[in-house]
Scaffold this active site. Structure first.
Site, PDB file in Angstrom:
ATOM      1  N   ASP A   8     -39.013-111.015  68.750  1.00  0.00           N
ATOM      2  CA  ASP A   8     -38.087-111.457  69.804  1.00  0.00           C
ATOM      3  C   ASP A   8     -38.607-111.306  71.238  1.00  0.00           C
ATOM      4  O   ASP A   8     -37.853-110.851  72.121  1.00  0.00           O
ATOM      5  CB  ASP A   8     -36.750-110.703  69.672  1.00  0.00           C
ATOM      6  CG  ASP A   8     -36.006-110.994  68.377  1.00  0.00           C
ATOM      7  OD1 ASP A   8     -36.531-111.741  67.545  1.00  0.00           O
ATOM      8  OD2 ASP A   8     -34.900-110.458  68.189  1.00  0.00           O
ATOM      9  N   ASP A  46     -34.726-114.728  68.000  1.00  0.00           N
ATOM     10  CA  ASP A  46     -33.271-114.636  67.966  1.00  0.00           C
ATOM     11  C   ASP A  46     -32.740-116.023  68.336  1.00  0.00           C
ATOM     12  O   ASP A  46     -33.158-116.591  69.360  1.00  0.00           O
ATOM     13  CB  ASP A  46     -32.850-113.571  69.002  1.00  0.00           C
ATOM     14  CG  ASP A  46     -31.625-112.786  68.604  1.00  0.00           C
ATOM     15  OD1 ASP A  46     -31.442-112.502  67.400  1.00  0.00           O
ATOM     16  OD2 ASP A  46     -30.823-112.447  69.511  1.00  0.00           O
ATOM     17  N   HIS A  48     -29.194-118.054  68.308  1.00  0.00           N
ATOM     18  CA  HIS A  48     -27.747-118.063  68.068  1.00  0.00           C
ATOM     19  C   HIS A  48     -27.077-119.382  68.472  1.00  0.00           C
ATOM     20  O   HIS A  48     -27.417-119.954  69.515  1.00  0.00           O
ATOM     21  CB  HIS A  48     -27.080-116.959  68.887  1.00  0.00           C
ATOM     22  CG  HIS A  48     -27.543-115.568  68.559  1.00  0.00           C
ATOM     23  ND1 HIS A  48     -27.562-115.065  67.286  1.00  0.00           N
ATOM     24  CD2 HIS A  48     -27.977-114.566  69.376  1.00  0.00           C
ATOM     25  CE1 HIS A  48     -27.998-113.804  67.317  1.00  0.00           C
ATOM     26  NE2 HIS A  48     -28.267-113.482  68.573  1.00  0.00           N
ATOM     27  N   HIS A  52     -21.590-117.738  68.926  1.00  0.00           N
ATOM     28  CA  HIS A  52     -21.932-116.723  67.933  1.00  0.00           C
ATOM     29  C   HIS A  52     -20.978-115.534  67.988  1.00  0.00           C
ATOM     30  O   HIS A  52     -20.603-115.092  69.076  1.00  0.00           O
ATOM     31  CB  HIS A  52     -23.376-116.241  68.136  1.00  0.00           C
ATOM     32  CG  HIS A  52     -23.910-115.476  66.969  1.00  0.00           C
ATOM     33  ND1 HIS A  52     -24.152-114.127  67.012  1.00  0.00           N
ATOM     34  CD2 HIS A  52     -24.217-115.883  65.713  1.00  0.00           C
ATOM     35  CE1 HIS A  52     -24.601-113.740  65.823  1.00  0.00           C
ATOM     36  NE2 HIS A  52     -24.651-114.772  65.020  1.00  0.00           N
ATOM     37  N   HIS A  81     -26.597-114.634  74.609  1.00  0.00           N
ATOM     38  CA  HIS A  81     -28.061-114.594  74.758  1.00  0.00           C
ATOM     39  C   HIS A  81     -28.721-115.437  73.675  1.00  0.00           C
ATOM     40  O   HIS A  81     -28.124-115.684  72.616  1.00  0.00           O
ATOM     41  CB  HIS A  81     -28.571-113.139  74.649  1.00  0.00           C
ATOM     42  CG  HIS A  81     -28.344-112.551  73.295  1.00  0.00           C
ATOM     43  ND1 HIS A  81     -27.138-112.017  72.913  1.00  0.00           N
ATOM     44  CD2 HIS A  81     -29.158-112.442  72.210  1.00  0.00           C
ATOM     45  CE1 HIS A  81     -27.223-111.598  71.662  1.00  0.00           C
ATOM     46  NE2 HIS A  81     -28.430-111.856  71.203  1.00  0.00           N
ATOM     47  N   LYS A 106     -33.502-116.154  63.399  1.00  0.00           N
ATOM     48  CA  LYS A 106     -32.459-115.312  62.810  1.00  0.00           C
ATOM     49  C   LYS A 106     -31.230-115.277  63.699  1.00  0.00           C
ATOM     50  O   LYS A 106     -31.320-115.515  64.900  1.00  0.00           O
ATOM     51  CB  LYS A 106     -32.990-113.897  62.559  1.00  0.00           C
ATOM     52  CG  LYS A 106     -33.522-113.236  63.810  1.00  0.00           C
ATOM     53  CD  LYS A 106     -34.203-111.913  63.490  1.00  0.00           C
ATOM     54  CE  LYS A 106     -34.671-111.262  64.766  1.00  0.00           C
ATOM     55  NZ  LYS A 106     -33.596-111.012  65.738  1.00  0.00           N
ATOM     56  N   CYS A 151     -33.747-104.837  66.958  1.00  0.00           N
ATOM     57  CA  CYS A 151     -34.422-105.732  66.015  1.00  0.00           C
ATOM     58  C   CYS A 151     -35.723-105.158  65.464  1.00  0.00           C
ATOM     59  O   CYS A 151     -36.037-105.368  64.288  1.00  0.00           O
ATOM     60  CB  CYS A 151     -34.617-107.100  66.645  1.00  0.00           C
ATOM     61  SG  CYS A 151     -33.021-107.941  66.819  1.00  0.00           S
TER      62      CYS A 151
HETATM   63  C1  VGL Z   1     -31.519-108.018  69.726  1.00  0.00           C
HETATM   64  C2  VGL Z   1     -29.419-107.434  70.381  1.00  0.00           C
HETATM   65  C3  VGL Z   1     -28.939-108.681  70.035  1.00  0.00           C
HETATM   66  C4  VGL Z   1     -32.958-107.614  69.588  1.00  0.00           C
HETATM   67  C5  VGL Z   1     -31.065-109.266  69.367  1.00  0.00           C
HETATM   68  O1  VGL Z   1     -33.841-108.493  69.538  1.00  0.00           O
HETATM   69  O2  VGL Z   1     -33.219-106.383  69.514  1.00  0.00           O
HETATM   70  N1  VGL Z   1     -30.697-107.097  70.213  1.00  0.00           N
HETATM   71  N2  VGL Z   1     -29.785-109.595  69.546  1.00  0.00           N
HETATM   72 ZN    ZN Z   2     -29.049-111.550  69.268  1.00  0.00          ZN
END
Ligand code: VGL
Ligand code: ZN
Length: 197
Positions: A8, A46, A48, A52, A81, A106, A151
């Site tokens: 990410d 990430d 979404h 979401h 986000h 994801k 993550c």
């Molecule tokens: C993440 C919060 C929400 C991450 C992703 O990549 O750690 N954290 N979505």
């Molecule tokens: Zn996320």
């Protein structure tokens, strides 16, 4: 076979982004330098939908960074986000994306979040990464990226549970650190058999 999992490294997790991780951009150069030392390089992204269920904006009674109960368990609510197709969801512009063999997206189902690169937050719905790694005879996974305490940690712990030798390279990670979540994630990872470097 050894793979580097780059978690990410997207604009929304870097300074100026919607869910900025402090100094998230500072790991990009070291991550780029690591990529050529592995048999495989796998990115996660990430990804979404705009509505979401992990977004606080979808919950009338809760704000960002509060916890709500989902059918699959507790879930932290986040600022909107990494919305699919936006600049915020794009990889950091200095990240060497040409080295990626595979990009695992994801969190693309509205009703469930996915921190881990292996399973969604119900801990049962697979992303397909385990099958990919097994079919490429990958046994060792090194994790870098954002965020250490969400993550990266969830992915590394699932990797250990799936039988991989899992290592987190902490110098090439940065944490959100919500209410001590960084220390807790490090303890949890060690207890799960993850090596922290
Ligand atoms: C993440 C919060 C929400 C991450 C992703 O990549 O750690 N954290 N979505
Ligand atoms: Zn996320």
């Amino acid at each position: 076979m050894q793979a580097l999992i780059v978690v990410d490294i997207q604009n929304d997790f870097c300074p100026g982004g919607a869910l900025a991780v402090e100094h998230g951009n500072r790991i990009v150069a070291s991550v780029n330098a690591m990529m050529t030392n592995y048999d495989a390089v796998i990115f996660t992204q990430d990804w979404h939908p705009a509505d979401h269920s992990s977004f606080a904006s979808q919950h009338d009674d809760k704000g960002p960074y509060e916890v709500t109960q989902m059918p699959y368990g507790p879930q932290v609510l986040w600022p909107d986000h990494c919305v699919q197709g936006t600049q915020g969801a794009a990889f950091h512009s200095d990240l060497e994306t040409r080295h990626a063999d595979l990009i695992i997206r994801k969190g693309f189902r509205r009703e469930i979040d996915s921190y881990s690169a292996f399973f969604e937050n119900d801990h049962t719905t697979p992303t397909g990464l385990d099958g990919y790694c097994k079919s490429r005879a990958i046994t060792d996974l090194t994790f870098v990226g954002l965020a250490t305490d969400f993550c990266v940690a969830y992915s590394a712990m699932d990797a250990a549970a799936c039988g991989y030798k899992a290592t987190v390279h902490l110098a090439s990670c940065r944490a959100i650190d919500l209410n001590g979540s960084f220390d807790k994630a490090c303890d949890d990872m060690k207890n799960a058999g993850v090596t922290l470097l």
